[in-house]
Design a protein around this motif. Structure first.
Motif, PDB file in Angstrom:
ATOM      1  N   THR A  44      45.942  35.740  30.732  1.00 15.60           N
ATOM      2  CA  THR A  44      46.797  35.180  31.790  1.00 15.60           C
ATOM      3  C   THR A  44      47.094  36.281  32.801  1.00 15.60           C
ATOM      4  O   THR A  44      46.849  37.465  32.554  1.00 15.60           O
ATOM      5  N   GLN A  45      47.682  35.887  33.922  1.00 18.01           N
ATOM      6  CA  GLN A  45      48.074  36.866  34.926  1.00 18.01           C
ATOM      7  C   GLN A  45      49.523  37.314  34.756  1.00 18.01           C
ATOM      8  O   GLN A  45      50.026  38.089  35.571  1.00 18.01           O
ATOM      9  N   GLY A  46      50.182  36.825  33.717  1.00 13.90           N
ATOM     10  CA  GLY A  46      51.551  37.272  33.462  1.00 13.90           C
ATOM     11  C   GLY A  46      52.570  36.750  34.447  1.00 13.90           C
ATOM     12  O   GLY A  46      53.519  37.449  34.818  1.00 13.90           O
ATOM     13  N   GLU A  47      52.408  35.486  34.839  1.00 17.90           N
ATOM     14  CA  GLU A  47      53.264  34.908  35.881  1.00 17.90           C
ATOM     15  C   GLU A  47      54.737  34.810  35.512  1.00 17.90           C
ATOM     16  O   GLU A  47      55.601  34.757  36.395  1.00 17.90           O
ATOM     17  N   GLN A  48      55.038  34.777  34.214  1.00 21.86           N
ATOM     18  CA  GLN A  48      56.423  34.590  33.767  1.00 21.86           C
ATOM     19  C   GLN A  48      57.112  35.900  33.396  1.00 21.86           C
ATOM     20  O   GLN A  48      58.220  35.886  32.867  1.00 21.86           O
ATOM     21  N   GLY A  49      56.489  37.019  33.694  1.00 20.56           N
ATOM     22  CA  GLY A  49      57.059  38.299  33.292  1.00 20.56           C
ATOM     23  C   GLY A  49      58.360  38.629  33.998  1.00 20.56           C
ATOM     24  O   GLY A  49      58.640  38.155  35.104  1.00 20.56           O
ATOM     25  N   ASP A  64      59.023  32.703  44.950  1.00 20.47           N
ATOM     26  CA  ASP A  64      57.698  32.568  45.564  1.00 20.47           C
ATOM     27  C   ASP A  64      56.605  32.230  44.553  1.00 20.47           C
ATOM     28  O   ASP A  64      55.510  31.815  44.937  1.00 20.47           O
ATOM     29  N   ASP A  65      56.881  32.439  43.285  1.00 24.86           N
ATOM     30  CA  ASP A  65      55.901  32.225  42.221  1.00 24.86           C
ATOM     31  C   ASP A  65      54.585  32.937  42.546  1.00 24.86           C
ATOM     32  O   ASP A  65      53.511  32.354  42.495  1.00 24.86           O
ATOM     33  N   ALA A  66      54.708  34.215  42.849  1.00 21.55           N
ATOM     34  CA  ALA A  66      53.536  35.012  43.236  1.00 21.55           C
ATOM     35  C   ALA A  66      53.362  36.243  42.355  1.00 21.55           C
ATOM     36  O   ALA A  66      52.589  37.149  42.697  1.00 21.55           O
ATOM     37  N   LEU A  67      54.040  36.270  41.234  1.00 24.76           N
ATOM     38  CA  LEU A  67      53.973  37.448  40.372  1.00 24.76           C
ATOM     39  C   LEU A  67      52.584  37.638  39.782  1.00 24.76           C
ATOM     40  O   LEU A  67      52.118  38.759  39.622  1.00 24.76           O
ATOM     41  N   GLY A  68      51.901  36.538  39.456  1.00 24.12           N
ATOM     42  CA  GLY A  68      50.584  36.640  38.850  1.00 24.12           C
ATOM     43  C   GLY A  68      49.594  37.399  39.708  1.00 24.12           C
ATOM     44  O   GLY A  68      48.882  38.294  39.226  1.00 24.12           O
ATOM     45  N   GLU A  69      49.539  37.066  40.970  1.00 24.49           N
ATOM     46  CA  GLU A  69      48.613  37.756  41.872  1.00 24.49           C
ATOM     47  C   GLU A  69      48.986  39.228  41.996  1.00 24.49           C
ATOM     48  O   GLU A  69      48.105  40.100  42.071  1.00 24.49           O
ATOM     49  N   LYS A  73      46.833  42.851  40.683  1.00 32.82           N
ATOM     50  CA  LYS A  73      46.596  44.088  41.431  1.00 32.82           C
ATOM     51  C   LYS A  73      47.066  45.293  40.614  1.00 32.82           C
ATOM     52  O   LYS A  73      46.428  46.353  40.639  1.00 32.82           O
ATOM     53  N   GLU A  74      48.179  45.125  39.905  1.00 31.59           N
ATOM     54  CA  GLU A  74      48.640  46.205  39.037  1.00 31.59           C
ATOM     55  C   GLU A  74      47.611  46.488  37.948  1.00 31.59           C
ATOM     56  O   GLU A  74      47.358  47.652  37.601  1.00 31.59           O
ATOM     57  N   LEU A  75      47.019  45.429  37.416  1.00 31.41           N
ATOM     58  CA  LEU A  75      45.994  45.598  36.388  1.00 31.41           C
ATOM     59  C   LEU A  75      44.801  46.381  36.938  1.00 31.41           C
ATOM     60  O   LEU A  75      44.271  47.280  36.266  1.00 31.41           O
ATOM     61  N   ALA A  76      44.382  46.053  38.141  1.00 31.54           N
ATOM     62  CA  ALA A  76      43.257  46.761  38.749  1.00 31.54           C
ATOM     63  C   ALA A  76      43.568  48.247  38.899  1.00 31.54           C
ATOM     64  O   ALA A  76      42.718  49.107  38.637  1.00 31.54           O
ATOM     65  N   PHE A  89      39.581  37.972  33.859  1.00 30.89           N
ATOM     66  CA  PHE A  89      40.569  37.030  33.342  1.00 30.89           C
ATOM     67  C   PHE A  89      39.831  35.898  32.639  1.00 30.89           C
ATOM     68  O   PHE A  89      38.787  35.437  33.116  1.00 30.89           O
ATOM     69  N   LEU A  90      40.362  35.463  31.519  1.00 27.28           N
ATOM     70  CA  LEU A  90      39.726  34.413  30.736  1.00 27.28           C
ATOM     71  C   LEU A  90      39.580  33.145  31.576  1.00 27.28           C
ATOM     72  O   LEU A  90      40.571  32.594  32.053  1.00 27.28           O
ATOM     73  N   GLY A  91      38.343  32.703  31.770  1.00 24.51           N
ATOM     74  CA  GLY A  91      38.101  31.508  32.569  1.00 24.51           C
ATOM     75  C   GLY A  91      38.265  31.703  34.047  1.00 24.51           C
ATOM     76  O   GLY A  91      38.154  30.746  34.823  1.00 24.51           O
ATOM     77  N   GLY A  92      38.537  32.936  34.483  1.00 23.94           N
ATOM     78  CA  GLY A  92      38.760  33.229  35.894  1.00 23.94           C
ATOM     79  C   GLY A  92      40.242  33.396  36.189  1.00 23.94           C
ATOM     80  O   GLY A  92      41.101  32.906  35.454  1.00 23.94           O
TER      81      GLY A  92
END
Length: 307
Positions: A44-49, A64-69, A73-76, A89-92
Motif C-alpha cells: 500500500t502507499q500508507g494513506e492512513q498513516g 486532502d487525502d494525498a498522503l499516499g502520493e 516519494k518518501e519511499l523513492a 507497489f503491489l498491483g501498481g
C-alpha cells in the motif's frame, strides 16, 4: 530492470512505505553493496498513516487525502539512500489502500478497525492480490523472499495481509500449471519472516533503562511488546552495523512517519548499533546453510544456496 543473471536475488514484501527501512533497511543496503539484486514490493502507499510533520497535516485522509502520493516519494528517497533501484507497489501504485489500525490488547498489539474501506488491503481478494505477487516472483526469480510472520510483527492488519499474500503467492508461483500467463513457474528456494528476539529487546531495555532517550519508554520487560519472538524461533541474523548510517538516512526520508528527533537518532553509540544494525529472521521455507557456532544462527540469508 531485473538482472536475472545475478547469483543473488532477494525479494522483500512489506506493507507500507517505511516498514522496509525500519525492519530490513540495513539488510537491503548490505546486500545491494555486495552485488545482490534486491527487489522491494510495497503493498500500500500508507494513506492512513499518522503525519508527524505539522505543515503536512493537510495531506491527511480527512482533508486532502494525498498522503499516499507523498509517502511514495518518501519511499523513492529512502530507496535512493539504501541503493535499491527495483521497488514497486503491489498491483501498481494505489491499487490497495492502507487499511488503518487501532490499538488493542492494552496497547500491546495493533488490530483492524471495526470497518475498513472496500479498496483497503485488508479487504482485498486474497487470490487476486497473490496473483499480482506471483507475476513479480516469476519475473524476479528470487533466491530469497522476506516478509512478516503470521502476526504481522505487531498485529497491523496490512502486515498480516502482506504475510498471507506472500505465502500464498509463494505456493502458486512454483506451480507449473498455474496461470502460465503470469510467467514461467519459479519455486523460491528460501523464505524468511522478520523477527525480533526476546533476548535482544530485554537486553536493550536493561542497557537503556537510565537513558533519557530510551526507545523503550518505561517498559521493564520485553513481554510488554507484542512483537517479540522466542530466541529458539530465530534462525538468522544479518549484521548490517556498517550500513546503519544508510539505514538512518533512509529513515529520515520517511519524515511524515518517523520522528527525526526521536530515540533512533539519539542512539548513536555501540548499543544503538546492536539494536538497529542487526536484523533478525526466521527461516520458514528451505534448507539452512552454515550457522555461527556460538548462536546457531545463519549470518547470511543466501547461505546454503548453490552459486
Amino acid at each position: 530492470m531485473v538482472d536475472i543473471n545475478s547469483q543473488r536475488r532477494m525479494l522483500l514484501v512489506h506493507a507500507h512505505p517505511d516498514d522496509e527501512t525500519i525492519g530490513t533497511g540495513a539488510t537491503m543496503a548490505r546486500y545491494v553493496d555486495e552485488g545482490a539484486h534486491v527487489t522491494l514490493v510495497t503493498c500500500t502507499q500508507g494513506e492512513q498513516g499518522e503525519i508527524l510533520v505539522p505543515e503536512l497535516a493537510h495531506l491527511a485522509p480527512e482533508r486532502d487525502d494525498a498522503l499516499g502520493e507523498h509517502r511514495a516519494k518518501e519511499l523513492a528517497a529512502a530507496m535512493a539512500e539504501l541503493g535499491v533501484t527495483d521497488y514497486r507497489f503491489l498491483g501498481g501504485p494505489g491499487r490497495y489502500r492502507d487499511s488503518g489500525m487501532v490499538w488493542g490488547d492494552e496497547g500491546r498489539r495493533a488490530v483492524a478497525p471495526e470497518s475498513v474501506r472496500p479498496d483497503s488491503f485488508w479487504a482485498a481478494d486474497l487470490l487476486r492480490a497473490a496473483d499480482h505477487l506471483v507475476e513479480v516472483i516469476r519475473e524476479v526469480r528470487p533466491h530469497v523472499m522476506v516478509t512478516y510472520d503470521e502476526n504481522g510483527g505487531y498485529g497491523h492488519p496490512d502486515h498480516i495481509q502482506a504475510h498471507r499474500v506472500a505465502m500464498y503467492a509463494l505456493l502458486l508461483a512454483g506451480v507449473d500449471s498455474y496461470r502460465r500467463d503470469l510467467g514461467e513457474a519459479w519455486p523460491v528456494p528460501k523464505v524468511y519472516w522478520t523477527a525480533m528476539p526476546r533476548s535482544v529487546i530485554q537486553q536493550s531495555i536493561e542497557m537503556y533503562k537510565d537513558h533519557p532517550d530510551s526507545p523503550f519508554g518505561e517498559a521493564k520487560s520485553a513481554d510488554d511488546f507484542g512483537f517479540v519472538v522466542d530466541d529458539a524461533d530465530v534462525t538468522a541474523v544479518v549484521d548490517g552495523s556498517s550500513w546503519l548510517g544508510r539505514k538512518a538516512a533512509a529513515m529520515r526520508a520517511h519524515r511524515t512517519q518517523i520522528d527525526v528527533d526521536g530515540p533512533f537518532f539519539a542512539l548513536s553509540d555501540n548499543m544503538g548499533q546492536e539494536i538497529w544494525g542487526k536484523e533478525h529472521f526466521r527461516l520458514v521455507h528451505g534448507t539452512p546453510g552454515d550457522v555461527d557456532p556460538e548462536t546457531g544462527w545463519e549470518t547470511d540469508l543466501f547461505a546454503g544456496l548453490e552459486p
